[in-house]
Design a protein around this motif. Structure first.
Motif, PDB file in Angstrom:
ATOM      1  N   GLY A 110      18.565  42.976  -9.549  1.00 56.99           N
ATOM      2  CA  GLY A 110      17.677  42.088  -8.801  1.00 56.99           C
ATOM      3  C   GLY A 110      18.413  41.501  -7.619  1.00 56.99           C
ATOM      4  O   GLY A 110      19.465  41.997  -7.206  1.00 56.99           O
ATOM      5  N   HIS A 111      17.879  40.425  -7.073  1.00 51.60           N
ATOM      6  CA  HIS A 111      18.525  39.762  -5.945  1.00 51.60           C
ATOM      7  C   HIS A 111      19.694  38.914  -6.444  1.00 51.60           C
ATOM      8  O   HIS A 111      19.657  38.333  -7.527  1.00 51.60           O
ATOM      9  CB  HIS A 111      17.533  38.858  -5.205  1.00 51.60           C
ATOM     10  N   GLY A 112      20.737  38.850  -5.649  1.00 58.01           N
ATOM     11  CA  GLY A 112      21.896  38.024  -5.937  1.00 58.01           C
ATOM     12  C   GLY A 112      22.558  37.613  -4.635  1.00 58.01           C
ATOM     13  O   GLY A 112      22.276  38.174  -3.570  1.00 58.01           O
ATOM     14  N   LEU A 113      23.445  36.618  -4.714  1.00 59.80           N
ATOM     15  CA  LEU A 113      24.140  36.168  -3.511  1.00 59.80           C
ATOM     16  C   LEU A 113      25.452  35.514  -3.908  1.00 59.80           C
ATOM     17  O   LEU A 113      25.680  35.211  -5.087  1.00 59.80           O
ATOM     18  CB  LEU A 113      23.294  35.172  -2.722  1.00 59.80           C
ATOM     19  N   GLN A 114      26.314  35.303  -2.937  1.00 64.48           N
ATOM     20  CA  GLN A 114      27.549  34.572  -3.146  1.00 64.48           C
ATOM     21  C   GLN A 114      27.557  33.318  -2.273  1.00 64.48           C
ATOM     22  O   GLN A 114      27.007  33.301  -1.169  1.00 64.48           O
ATOM     23  CB  GLN A 114      28.770  35.437  -2.823  1.00 64.48           C
ATOM     24  N   GLN A 115      28.199  32.273  -2.799  1.00 68.48           N
ATOM     25  CA  GLN A 115      28.383  31.036  -2.050  1.00 68.48           C
ATOM     26  C   GLN A 115      29.635  30.359  -2.586  1.00 68.48           C
ATOM     27  O   GLN A 115      29.771  30.179  -3.800  1.00 68.48           O
ATOM     28  CB  GLN A 115      27.168  30.119  -2.208  1.00 68.48           C
ATOM     29  N   ASP A 116      30.536  29.997  -1.679  1.00 62.77           N
ATOM     30  CA  ASP A 116      31.803  29.386  -2.063  1.00 62.77           C
ATOM     31  C   ASP A 116      32.525  30.233  -3.103  1.00 62.77           C
ATOM     32  O   ASP A 116      33.083  29.711  -4.079  1.00 62.77           O
ATOM     33  CB  ASP A 116      31.575  27.962  -2.605  1.00 62.77           C
ATOM     34  N   TRP A 117      32.526  31.532  -2.895  1.00 65.67           N
ATOM     35  CA  TRP A 117      33.215  32.513  -3.746  1.00 65.67           C
ATOM     36  C   TRP A 117      32.643  32.623  -5.156  1.00 65.67           C
ATOM     37  O   TRP A 117      33.217  33.264  -6.017  1.00 65.67           O
ATOM     38  CB  TRP A 117      34.725  32.229  -3.827  1.00 65.67           C
ATOM     39  N   ARG A 118      31.507  32.014  -5.400  1.00 65.65           N
ATOM     40  CA  ARG A 118      30.840  32.166  -6.685  1.00 65.65           C
ATOM     41  C   ARG A 118      29.613  33.062  -6.507  1.00 65.65           C
ATOM     42  O   ARG A 118      29.034  33.123  -5.423  1.00 65.65           O
ATOM     43  CB  ARG A 118      30.407  30.809  -7.243  1.00 65.65           C
ATOM     44  N   ASN A 119      29.216  33.728  -7.602  1.00 67.07           N
ATOM     45  CA  ASN A 119      28.070  34.631  -7.562  1.00 67.07           C
ATOM     46  C   ASN A 119      26.879  34.010  -8.287  1.00 67.07           C
ATOM     47  O   ASN A 119      27.033  33.407  -9.355  1.00 67.07           O
ATOM     48  CB  ASN A 119      28.429  35.976  -8.201  1.00 67.07           C
ATOM     49  N   TYR A 120      25.703  34.192  -7.696  1.00 72.87           N
ATOM     50  CA  TYR A 120      24.484  33.602  -8.252  1.00 72.87           C
ATOM     51  C   TYR A 120      23.413  34.686  -8.403  1.00 72.87           C
ATOM     52  O   TYR A 120      23.207  35.509  -7.502  1.00 72.87           O
ATOM     53  CB  TYR A 120      23.965  32.486  -7.348  1.00 72.87           C
ATOM     54  N   LEU A 121      22.735  34.641  -9.558  1.00 71.47           N
ATOM     55  CA  LEU A 121      21.604  35.527  -9.820  1.00 71.47           C
ATOM     56  C   LEU A 121      20.332  34.783  -9.421  1.00 71.47           C
ATOM     57  O   LEU A 121      20.183  33.591  -9.678  1.00 71.47           O
ATOM     58  CB  LEU A 121      21.554  35.905 -11.302  1.00 71.47           C
ATOM     59  N   VAL A 122      19.391  35.502  -8.814  1.00 75.08           N
ATOM     60  CA  VAL A 122      18.205  34.859  -8.245  1.00 75.08           C
ATOM     61  C   VAL A 122      17.008  35.098  -9.163  1.00 75.08           C
ATOM     62  O   VAL A 122      16.537  36.237  -9.294  1.00 75.08           O
ATOM     63  CB  VAL A 122      17.905  35.397  -6.835  1.00 75.08           C
ATOM     64  N   PRO A 123      16.490  34.068  -9.822  1.00 71.97           N
ATOM     65  CA  PRO A 123      15.264  34.218 -10.623  1.00 71.97           C
ATOM     66  C   PRO A 123      14.069  34.501  -9.719  1.00 71.97           C
ATOM     67  O   PRO A 123      14.110  34.262  -8.506  1.00 71.97           O
ATOM     68  CB  PRO A 123      15.127  32.860 -11.322  1.00 71.97           C
ATOM     69  N   VAL A 124      12.974  34.965 -10.325  1.00 66.95           N
ATOM     70  CA  VAL A 124      11.814  35.327  -9.494  1.00 66.95           C
ATOM     71  C   VAL A 124      11.089  34.095  -8.960  1.00 66.95           C
ATOM     72  O   VAL A 124      10.278  34.217  -8.031  1.00 66.95           O
ATOM     73  CB  VAL A 124      10.832  36.211 -10.294  1.00 66.95           C
ATOM     74  N   ASP A 125      11.353  32.905  -9.543  1.00 66.70           N
ATOM     75  CA  ASP A 125      10.673  31.702  -9.050  1.00 66.70           C
ATOM     76  C   ASP A 125      11.559  30.850  -8.143  1.00 66.70           C
ATOM     77  O   ASP A 125      11.212  29.701  -7.840  1.00 66.70           O
ATOM     78  CB  ASP A 125      10.181  30.855 -10.223  1.00 66.70           C
ATOM     79  N   ALA A 126      12.707  31.391  -7.708  1.00 66.57           N
ATOM     80  CA  ALA A 126      13.629  30.618  -6.872  1.00 66.57           C
ATOM     81  C   ALA A 126      13.018  30.354  -5.492  1.00 66.57           C
ATOM     82  O   ALA A 126      12.439  31.251  -4.879  1.00 66.57           O
ATOM     83  CB  ALA A 126      14.953  31.353  -6.735  1.00 66.57           C
ATOM     84  N   LYS A 127      13.182  29.126  -5.031  1.00 66.40           N
ATOM     85  CA  LYS A 127      12.746  28.741  -3.679  1.00 66.40           C
ATOM     86  C   LYS A 127      13.958  28.113  -2.984  1.00 66.40           C
ATOM     87  O   LYS A 127      14.209  26.912  -3.106  1.00 66.40           O
ATOM     88  CB  LYS A 127      11.578  27.756  -3.735  1.00 66.40           C
ATOM     89  N   VAL A 128      14.683  28.938  -2.275  1.00 66.28           N
ATOM     90  CA  VAL A 128      15.934  28.509  -1.643  1.00 66.28           C
ATOM     91  C   VAL A 128      15.723  28.432  -0.137  1.00 66.28           C
ATOM     92  O   VAL A 128      15.399  29.433   0.504  1.00 66.28           O
ATOM     93  CB  VAL A 128      17.090  29.478  -1.990  1.00 66.28           C
ATOM     94  N   ARG A 129      15.916  27.231   0.397  1.00 63.65           N
ATOM     95  CA  ARG A 129      15.785  27.035   1.846  1.00 63.65           C
ATOM     96  C   ARG A 129      17.065  26.495   2.474  1.00 63.65           C
ATOM     97  O   ARG A 129      17.148  26.371   3.687  1.00 63.65           O
ATOM     98  CB  ARG A 129      14.616  26.089   2.148  1.00 63.65           C
ATOM     99  N   SER A 130      18.049  26.135   1.620  1.00 69.38           N
ATOM    100  CA  SER A 130      19.305  25.604   2.135  1.00 69.38           C
ATOM    101  C   SER A 130      20.396  25.870   1.119  1.00 69.38           C
ATOM    102  O   SER A 130      20.136  26.266  -0.026  1.00 69.38           O
ATOM    103  CB  SER A 130      19.189  24.097   2.401  1.00 69.38           C
ATOM    104  N   ALA A 131      21.641  25.631   1.541  1.00 72.42           N
ATOM    105  CA  ALA A 131      22.775  25.863   0.648  1.00 72.42           C
ATOM    106  C   ALA A 131      22.719  24.969  -0.580  1.00 72.42           C
ATOM    107  O   ALA A 131      23.144  25.367  -1.671  1.00 72.42           O
ATOM    108  CB  ALA A 131      24.084  25.632   1.408  1.00 72.42           C
ATOM    109  N   THR A 132      22.177  23.769  -0.439  1.00 71.41           N
ATOM    110  CA  THR A 132      22.112  22.850  -1.586  1.00 71.41           C
ATOM    111  C   THR A 132      21.106  23.312  -2.631  1.00 71.41           C
ATOM    112  O   THR A 132      21.180  22.909  -3.788  1.00 71.41           O
ATOM    113  CB  THR A 132      21.749  21.434  -1.108  1.00 71.41           C
ATOM    114  N   ASP A 133      20.155  24.172  -2.222  1.00 76.15           N
ATOM    115  CA  ASP A 133      19.159  24.677  -3.172  1.00 76.15           C
ATOM    116  C   ASP A 133      19.739  25.748  -4.090  1.00 76.15           C
ATOM    117  O   ASP A 133      19.154  26.032  -5.142  1.00 76.15           O
ATOM    118  CB  ASP A 133      17.955  25.269  -2.433  1.00 76.15           C
TER     119      ASP A 133
END
Length: 641
Positions: A110-133
């Protein structure tokens, strides 16, 4: 009595039913116990509202089916919301703590991303509009790593096929592409669908490019995880033409297989025949530029006695091919640029000629108009002075004709100017098109070739990865000191490159006194020559990578000895030698001289970009306990021609 069995017969049947029930319960308990030794959590997220992916759900089902066949208790989740994903990982982590669990697998597509050298898995209900989200709306993979680190003594496999582009469709773009690399926790293998920081292809069929090969290779019986993933990496790299290169970090301490089969242990004679067959196959492709042949050799022997040598040669060939292709593209771009410039110059010349012709035609028409006006005026004056009234009507008629000719000349001049304007506008548009094409060709012509192998920088959670590549040139010189670790006595040693043959994979020093291959492995020295290849260096320098090497040395005495080593990159550390301080990978090779039953240990420090070992320690202990060799070779200086 009708319907009633004799007591003896009834007793026998009851005993048989009881025995069958006991057997069934026992088999069921055994199956449950066996299944509980293998756990798996499989996630496939496809139904993202704004960035749907067609294949992750299919990939998850294919992996779940494979793991079920391999005896895993599989928890499969499709299109998970954040709350469900957090709970599933928590349950999985708690289940891994059961002492019965021996092998656990986590798969995510699925979708994933990295931020500050950590990896994050993206759920289907994620609503990310900024780094703090990110932390609030996604799931940190390190939570899974925490469960793994707390439950030691098991084998873990984590597969992340989560590197698609733009997961939030422009609402938020992560500062870095893809995922961040991690060093694998003890007893685990971390597998990425593509190199960290890069993007993966979702695939054209029912499965993604990566998982298509993953399921096929993991299904093979008696194939270790590491061998299977090496084949997956090779297959994906070749099919994607180098645009996607999977990557793994491993700290597995034993061979782990999805489908192990019991086999009779091979005899020494059978092992020798296998070794000889591998060497014969290697001899066919060793000096070849046939990429397909090398690829098939690596598939056949992914962890063989020449696999690292073959991978290094394949990397060189792919680099050369990429370089040639890039040069060809630049040449084609330069040719198109020259053609565009020629067309532009030709169009400019034609336009100048059209403008000049139009100016000449306008001048001619203006002159005719002025002549007609003068003629009409002269005739009118002459008629007024010399002719009678009866001639005035004729004069007026001629004046009218002259006026008509004047208006016609003006109309022709206006039409010509309009045509000139249309031609000028068309020419301007064509020149703009040619200029834009020329700019595009200039951009293509100026692009540098992309590296066919990936280099990964060090992070707080990863010690880095570099391709092992040495570039020898005739005239290069390396000065060392060799220190006896018993007496601390030292002696100098100088190696000067006197010949380089890339086709034959050979580097010669001191006019033949020593020889190595292009990776730096010794092929000949004062003791003798290597009758078969040895590989003390990996194609990729990354902590945790391990391999084996077996080779034969033909001594000048006429004797032949067989050596066998297990080799591993154990750390990345700062090492100081007379030549300076270096960030180096430490390689440890533990082996034996099989004929003398002599124990040998080598420790090698290698720094990327340096064409010589930073340091090299050798310890040899004979079967009678005698220490034959215990020294340390250190780099003092190196000069580059």
């Amino acid at each position: 009595m009708t319907g009633v069995l004799p007591r003896r017969v009834a007793g026998r049947r009851l005993a048989a039913v009881a025995a069958a029930l006991v057997c069934w319960l026992g088999a069921s308990a055994t199956a449950q116990a066996a299944a509980s030794e293998r756990l798996a959590l499989v996630i496939g997220n496809s139904a993202y509202p704004a960035a749907a992916l067609p294949n992750p759900k299919n990939d998850a089902r294919a992996v779940a089916e494979l793991l079920t066949k391999a005896g895993f208790q599989v928890d499969m989740r499709i299109d998970t919301a954040r709350g469900d994903l957090v709970q599933a990982i928590s349950r999985f982590g708690q289940a891994m703590r059961d002492p019965q669990v021996k092998f656990a697998v986590f798969y995510y597509a699925g979708h994933g991303l990295q931020q500050d050298w950590r990896n994050y898995l993206v759920p289907v209900d994620a609503k990310v509009r900024s780094a703090t989200d990110v932390q609030k709306q996604t799931v940190d993979v390190s939570e899974l790593m925490r469960f793994m680190s707390e439950s030691r003594g098991r084998s873990y496999l984590v597969i992340l096929d989560a590197c698609r582009e733009d997961p939030f469709v422009g609402m938020y773009r992560p500062p870095a592409k893809g995922l961040s690399p991690f060093d694998a926790p003890s007893g685990s293998l971390l597998a990425y669908a593509t190199a960290p920081g890069q993007l993966a292809f979702d695939g054209k069929g029912s499965n993604g490019l990566y998982t298509k090969h993953l399921v096929r290779e993991l299904a093979a019986p008696d194939v270790s995880l590491e061998d299977a993933f090496k084949r997956v990496r090779l297959n994906v790299r070749m099919e994607s033409e180098g645009r996607q290169i999977p990557w793994e970090s491993t700290s597995l301490e034993q061979d782990v297989m999805l489908f192990p089969q019991r086999k009779v242990k091979l005899s020494d004679a059978e092992l020798e025949r296998r070794f000889e067959q591998e060497l014969a196959d290697w001899a066919k492709v060793r000096h070849s530029n046939n990429i397909a042949g090398l690829t098939e050799f690596i598939r056949a022997y992914p962890s063989g006695n020449a696999s690292e040598l073959a991978q290094a040669r394949l990397n060189r060939l792919l680099e050369d091919e990429l370089r040639k292709g890039d040069e060809a593209r630049r040449d084609a771009a330069r040719q198109k640029l020259a053609e565009a410039d020629a067309q532009r110059q030709k169009a400019e010349a034609a336009e100048r000629e059209r403008l000049q012709a139009a100016e000449r035609e306008a001048a001619r028409l203006a002159a005719e108009r002025q002549a007609a006006e003068r003629q009409a005026a002269a005739e009118a004056k002459a008629l007024q002075e010399t002719k009678a009234r009866e001639q005035r009507e004729a004069l007026a008629q001629r004046a009218a004709e002259a006026e008509a000719r004047r208006r016609q000349a003006q109309e022709q001049e206006a039409a010509l100017k309009a045509a000139q304007a249309r031609q000028a506008e068309a020419a301007r548009q064509e020149l703009e098109r040619l200029a834009a094409a020329a700019d595009a060709h200039r951009i293509v012509a100026s692009q540098a070739p992309l590296p066919p192998t990936v280099q990964l920088a060090k992070t707080p959670y990863f010690q880095g990865m570099n391709p092992h590549r040495r570039d020898y040139r005739v005239g290069d010189a390396y000065e060392f000191r060799v220190v006896d670790k018993f007496t601390q006595a030292s002696r100098p040693m100088t190696l000067k490159v006197t010949a380089v043959d890339e086709t034959a994979d050979r580097v010669e020093y001191n006019n033949g006194e020593f020889g190595t291959d292009l990776m730096g492995n010794t092929t000949s020295n004062q003791r003798g020559s290597m009758g078969t290849p040895r590989q003390f260096y990996p194609s990729e320098l990354v902590v945790g990578k391990h391999w084996r090497t077996q080779f034969k040395q033909n001594r000048v005495s006429g004797l032949t000895y067989t050596f066998r080593y297990d080799v591993k990159v154990v750390a990345k550390e700062t090492v100081e030698v007379p030549a300076g301080r270096f960030e180096a990978y430490r390689i440890e090779a533990n082996g034996y001289n099989m004929d003398l039953n002599a124990q040998i240990k080598r420790t090698i420090w290698v720094a990327p970009g340096v064409n010589a070992d930073i340091a090299h320690e050798t310890y040899v202990r004979l079967s009678n306990g005698t220490i034959e060799q215990n020294d340390r070779q250190e780099l003092v200086a190196l000069s580059r021609r």
